[in-house]
Design a protein around this motif. Structure first.
Motif, short mmCIF file in Angstrom:
data_model
loop_
_atom_site.label_atom_id
_atom_site.label_comp_id
_atom_site.label_asym_id
_atom_site.label_seq_id
_atom_site.Cartn_x
_atom_site.Cartn_y
_atom_site.Cartn_z
N GLY A 32 33.10 -8.17 -8.85
CA GLY A 32 33.04 -7.43 -10.10
C GLY A 32 34.31 -6.64 -10.39
N GLN A 33 35.39 -7.00 -9.74
CA GLN A 33 36.65 -6.28 -9.97
C GLN A 33 37.36 -6.79 -11.21
N THR A 34 38.05 -5.88 -11.87
CA THR A 34 38.90 -6.21 -12.99
C THR A 34 40.14 -5.32 -12.89
N TYR A 35 41.21 -5.71 -13.53
CA TYR A 35 42.46 -4.97 -13.44
C TYR A 35 42.50 -3.85 -14.47
N SER A 36 42.86 -2.65 -14.03
CA SER A 36 43.02 -1.51 -14.92
C SER A 36 44.48 -1.37 -15.30
N GLN A 37 44.75 -1.41 -16.60
CA GLN A 37 46.12 -1.25 -17.09
C GLN A 37 46.61 0.19 -16.89
N ILE A 38 45.69 1.15 -16.95
CA ILE A 38 46.06 2.55 -16.78
C ILE A 38 46.30 2.89 -15.31
N GLN A 39 45.40 2.46 -14.43
CA GLN A 39 45.55 2.80 -13.01
C GLN A 39 46.40 1.80 -12.24
N LYS A 71 46.13 10.24 -17.11
CA LYS A 71 46.21 11.63 -16.62
C LYS A 71 46.45 12.62 -17.74
N ASP A 72 47.23 12.24 -18.74
CA ASP A 72 47.52 13.15 -19.85
C ASP A 72 46.46 13.09 -20.96
N MET A 73 45.43 12.27 -20.74
CA MET A 73 44.31 12.11 -21.69
C MET A 73 44.72 11.56 -23.05
N LYS A 74 45.89 10.96 -23.15
CA LYS A 74 46.35 10.38 -24.42
C LYS A 74 45.84 8.95 -24.60
N LYS A 75 45.44 8.31 -23.50
CA LYS A 75 44.96 6.93 -23.55
C LYS A 75 43.60 6.82 -22.87
N ALA A 76 42.78 5.93 -23.42
CA ALA A 76 41.48 5.63 -22.84
C ALA A 76 41.38 4.11 -22.70
N GLU A 77 41.00 3.65 -21.53
CA GLU A 77 40.84 2.21 -21.29
C GLU A 77 39.35 1.90 -21.23
N ILE A 78 38.93 0.97 -22.07
CA ILE A 78 37.53 0.56 -22.07
C ILE A 78 37.44 -0.90 -21.61
N PHE A 79 36.36 -1.20 -20.95
CA PHE A 79 36.14 -2.53 -20.40
C PHE A 79 34.94 -3.15 -21.10
N PRO A 81 32.43 -6.00 -22.01
CA PRO A 81 31.98 -7.24 -21.39
C PRO A 81 32.21 -8.49 -22.24
N ASP A 82 32.23 -8.33 -23.56
CA ASP A 82 32.38 -9.48 -24.44
C ASP A 82 33.79 -9.64 -24.98
N GLY A 83 34.71 -8.83 -24.50
CA GLY A 83 36.06 -8.86 -25.03
C GLY A 83 36.85 -10.07 -24.56
N LYS A 84 37.85 -10.43 -25.35
CA LYS A 84 38.73 -11.55 -24.98
C LYS A 84 39.61 -11.16 -23.80
N GLU A 85 39.93 -9.87 -23.72
CA GLU A 85 40.73 -9.34 -22.62
C GLU A 85 39.80 -8.57 -21.68
N ASN A 86 40.27 -8.31 -20.46
CA ASN A 86 39.45 -7.54 -19.51
C ASN A 86 39.25 -6.11 -19.98
N SER A 87 40.27 -5.54 -20.61
CA SER A 87 40.15 -4.16 -21.07
C SER A 87 41.00 -3.96 -22.32
N MET A 88 40.78 -2.80 -22.94
CA MET A 88 41.50 -2.46 -24.16
C MET A 88 41.93 -1.00 -24.05
N ILE A 89 43.16 -0.70 -24.47
CA ILE A 89 43.67 0.66 -24.44
C ILE A 89 43.56 1.26 -25.84
N LEU A 90 42.88 2.41 -25.92
CA LEU A 90 42.81 3.18 -27.15
C LEU A 90 43.69 4.40 -26.96
N SER A 91 44.33 4.88 -28.04
CA SER A 91 45.26 6.00 -27.93
C SER A 91 44.91 7.11 -28.91
N LYS A 92 45.38 8.30 -28.59
CA LYS A 92 45.29 9.43 -29.53
C LYS A 92 46.59 10.18 -29.48
N SER A 93 46.86 10.93 -30.52
CA SER A 93 48.10 11.70 -30.55
C SER A 93 47.79 13.14 -30.93
#
Length: 124
Positions: A32-39, A71-79, A81-93
């Motif tokens: 059940g492992q997937t790659y984290s772009q943030i970590q 760590k700076d809370m500017k990005k959130a990575e969501i995983f 299950p139905d996505g084309k990619e393993n995860s998606m990065i959302l950002s805030k400013s």
């Protein structure tokens, strides 16, 4: 003769790798492992501290997803299950409280978070 064949078969099987399927990043898919772009490492998204549950399941079961923050809370990575990619990065400013990417928005809600797609809550 039969007993000797049985012992040989057991010994041969003891060297067979089980669950060795890895993805492009070397993550063990069967665990059940997937790659984290943030970590920048393999992890189990369902074992993360922040978990969201599907709100209107279309299947006979409810899906779950994990969320990881930078760590700076500017990005959130969501995983998803139905996505084309393993995860998606959302950002805030700035001082925004919502992380966004295209049609997706993740915002604090009560003691947790909710993920919206096209302004409809899909995970909470």
């Amino acid at each position: 003769m039969f007993l000797g064949s049985l012992v040989f078969a057991q010994k041969a099987d003891s060297h067979t790798k089980i669950g060795g399927g890895k993805d492009a990043h070397g993550c063990l898919v069967s665990a059940g492992q997937t790659y984290s772009q943030i970590q920048k490492k393999c992890l189990q998204s369902f074992a993360q501290k922040v978990k969201l549950v599907e709100q209107n399941p279309t299947e006979s079961y409810t899906k779950q997803t994990g969320v990881i923050f930078s760590k700076d809370m500017k990005k959130a990575e969501i995983f998803l299950p139905d996505g084309k990619e393993n995860s998606m990065i959302l950002s805030k400013s700035g001082k925004e409280s919502v992380w966004k990417k295209g049609e997706y928005a993740l915002s604090p809600e009560g003691k947790g978070y909710e993920l919206k797609k096209n302004n409809v809550v899909i995970y909470k």
